[in-house]
Enzyme design. Structure first.
Site, PDB file in Angstrom:
ATOM      1  N   GLU A 133     -29.908 -16.747  22.570  1.00 38.74           N
ATOM      2  CA  GLU A 133     -29.960 -18.177  22.943  1.00 38.74           C
ATOM      3  C   GLU A 133     -30.703 -18.983  21.888  1.00 38.74           C
ATOM      4  O   GLU A 133     -30.324 -20.105  21.554  1.00 38.74           O
ATOM      5  CB  GLU A 133     -30.632 -18.355  24.306  1.00 38.74           C
ATOM      6  CG  GLU A 133     -29.888 -17.716  25.480  1.00 38.74           C
ATOM      7  CD  GLU A 133     -28.470 -18.227  25.631  1.00 38.74           C
ATOM      8  OE1 GLU A 133     -28.237 -19.423  25.363  1.00 38.74           O
ATOM      9  OE2 GLU A 133     -27.588 -17.431  25.990  1.00 38.74           O
ATOM     10  N   ASP A 183     -25.465 -14.089  17.708  1.00 36.44           N
ATOM     11  CA  ASP A 183     -25.663 -12.632  17.726  1.00 36.44           C
ATOM     12  C   ASP A 183     -26.386 -12.186  16.461  1.00 36.44           C
ATOM     13  O   ASP A 183     -27.323 -11.385  16.516  1.00 36.44           O
ATOM     14  CB  ASP A 183     -24.313 -11.903  17.809  1.00 36.44           C
ATOM     15  CG  ASP A 183     -23.762 -11.866  19.227  1.00 36.44           C
ATOM     16  OD1 ASP A 183     -24.503 -12.233  20.152  1.00 36.44           O
ATOM     17  OD2 ASP A 183     -22.596 -11.470  19.406  1.00 36.44           O
TER      18      ASP A 183
HETATM   19 ZN   LIG Z   1     -24.094 -17.552  23.233  1.00 31.36          ZN
END
Ligand SMILES: [Zn+2]
Length: 423
Positions: free
Chosen positions: A281, A366
């Site tokens: 996030e 990521d």
């Molecule tokens: Zn995401």
């Protein structure tokens, strides 16, 4: 050939082409998932059980089949409103009762929204109480469902009503450049919503408790400091009241900026995995994805309002869609409704671009998470989340290109491994 006739033709072609593509994609997805149902894909054979794989396949198929029905129904409703004369009849009936003016226009918008909501109701009920229920995801009771519905209605009236009035007023009073003003209002509302929603609206639907687990709080705070993220709070939301699906997000800006974990997420992940999800996030935050998405929204809505300003002055825009414009009195509400009905037919063909952008953002987030917390925990967290949400491991590749805002698990794990973060 008249402009009105050409417009009807363009509408019909866009409707049929869109339906054709959507139907083709859905059947591809159904066939692809069904074909791969018998076996867990090789990359996941050690980590995902056959039962979980098949549950994901069945869940995906059940949703896709309802989706086909919903698609056909939606097209029929669209034809009903336009070429079959539904909107025209509604407009005339309200004119007969109220006469031309602001009251009639607001009534037209309200009754259009109400009828649309009622027509959608069976699908939303079936989705929640049949499909989600069958797969053990639904935690919603009828009381809660009704309370949500009532709150939604109150919000629509209290927030939607004044905005609709303001936009209609600008359309009538601000001259040919009204759309610039209306666009500014719309953007202002969107920005305001980012502060108002987390502080006042979301707490009306869910309970938000500050994160209390001290050990986890210390870890999470340390990670946020390392990433230069200053949030006003870490909250746990009782997502389990409605659904077993798990999630985490950050929201708001300024004083309203906060990180929200679903209780369903915390109950399933280890501390290290929670860190990894939070780092993902924070990756969105670091890469300014939210700001970029808002900029895109600004640009798209500017084009939209400009187009609405242009179209609303053309008689063929109404007659080509089965509506006679009012001779005495404003046509602004009619133009708004027709625009809302027709625009998705054309924007559908842009949706793969937006999905691509969104998937690219997920890869970036990521990669950021891997750089902060390593790939081991993120990999395990993703596997758990995909499994808990019964996301299929074998979607049709073309279907993914069109619709998926998040890359399928196989692509995310492959990308992480390629970046040198092998497990
Ligand atoms: Zn995401």
């Amino acid at each position: 050939m008249s402009a009105s006739y050409l417009w009807t033709l363009a509408f019909a072609v866009a409707l049929l082409a869109g339906l054709g593509v959507k139907f083709w994609l859905a059947t591809r997805q159904i066939r692809h998932v069904a074909r791969h149902r018998a076996e867990v894909p090789a990359d996941f054979s050690g980590t995902v059980s056959l039962a979980a794989h098949q549950k994901a396949a069945d869940y995906t198929l059940a949703k896709a089949r309802v989706g086909l029905l919903e698609m056909a129904f939606g097209a029929a409703v669209l034809l009903g409103w336009t070429l079959l004369g539904g909107l025209h009849a509604l407009n005339q009936a309200l004119l007969g009762v109220l006469g031309p003016g602001m009251g009639q226009q607001l009534a037209l918008l309200a009754s259009f929204a109400l009828i649309g909501g009622l027509l959608d109701l069976p699908f939303s009920l079936y989705g929640t109480f049949v499909v989600e229920e069958r797969f053990g995801f639904n935690k919603m009771t009828w009381t809660l469902w009704l309370a949500d519905l009532a709150k939604g209605l109150v919000l629509a009236v209290l927030i939607g009503g004044p905005i609709a009035w303001l936009v209609l007023w600008l359309m009538g009073a601000a001259g040919p450049m009204w759309w610039v003003w209306a666009w500014a209002v719309w953007m202002g509302v969107n920005l305001l919503a980012m502060v108002v929603y987390p502080l006042f609206i979301a707490p009306w639907f869910n309970k938000f408790k500050p994160l209390e687990d001290e050990a986890l709080k210390a870890r999470v705070t340390a990670l946020m400091q390392r990433c230069g993220f200053r949030a006003k709070g870490l909250f746990v939301m009782d997502g389990s009241r409605r659904s077993a699906h798990a999630n985490a997000y950050f929201t708001g800006f300024g004083a309203a900026k906060r990180v929200v974990f679903f209780d369903t997420l915390l109950s399933r992940l280890s501390a290290g995995e929670v860190d990894a999800v939070l780092a993902h996030e924070l990756g969105h935050f670091r890469h300014k994805h939210l700001v970029k998405m808002i900029a895109l929204l600004f640009a798209f809505s500017a084009i939209g309002f400009w187009l609405l300003g242009l179209l609303s002055r053309q008689p063929w825009f109404y007659t080509g869609l089965g509506v006679a414009p009012n001779l005495e009195g404003p046509n602004d509400a009619l133009a708004l409704v027709l625009f809302l009905l027709v625009v998705p037919l054309f924007t559908f063909f842009v949706s793969p671009l937006l999905a691509l952008l969104s998937r690219r953002n997920e890869f970036q987030a990521d990669a950021f998470a891997v750089s902060q917390t390593g790939s081991h925990d993120l990999r395990n967290a993703l596997l758990k989340l995909y499994e808990d949400n019964a996301s299929t491991l074998t979607p049709d590749p073309l279907y993914v290109r069109f619709y998926y805002s998040h890359p399928p698990a196989s692509e995310r794990l492959a990308r992480m491994a390629a970046a040198g973060g092998a497990p």
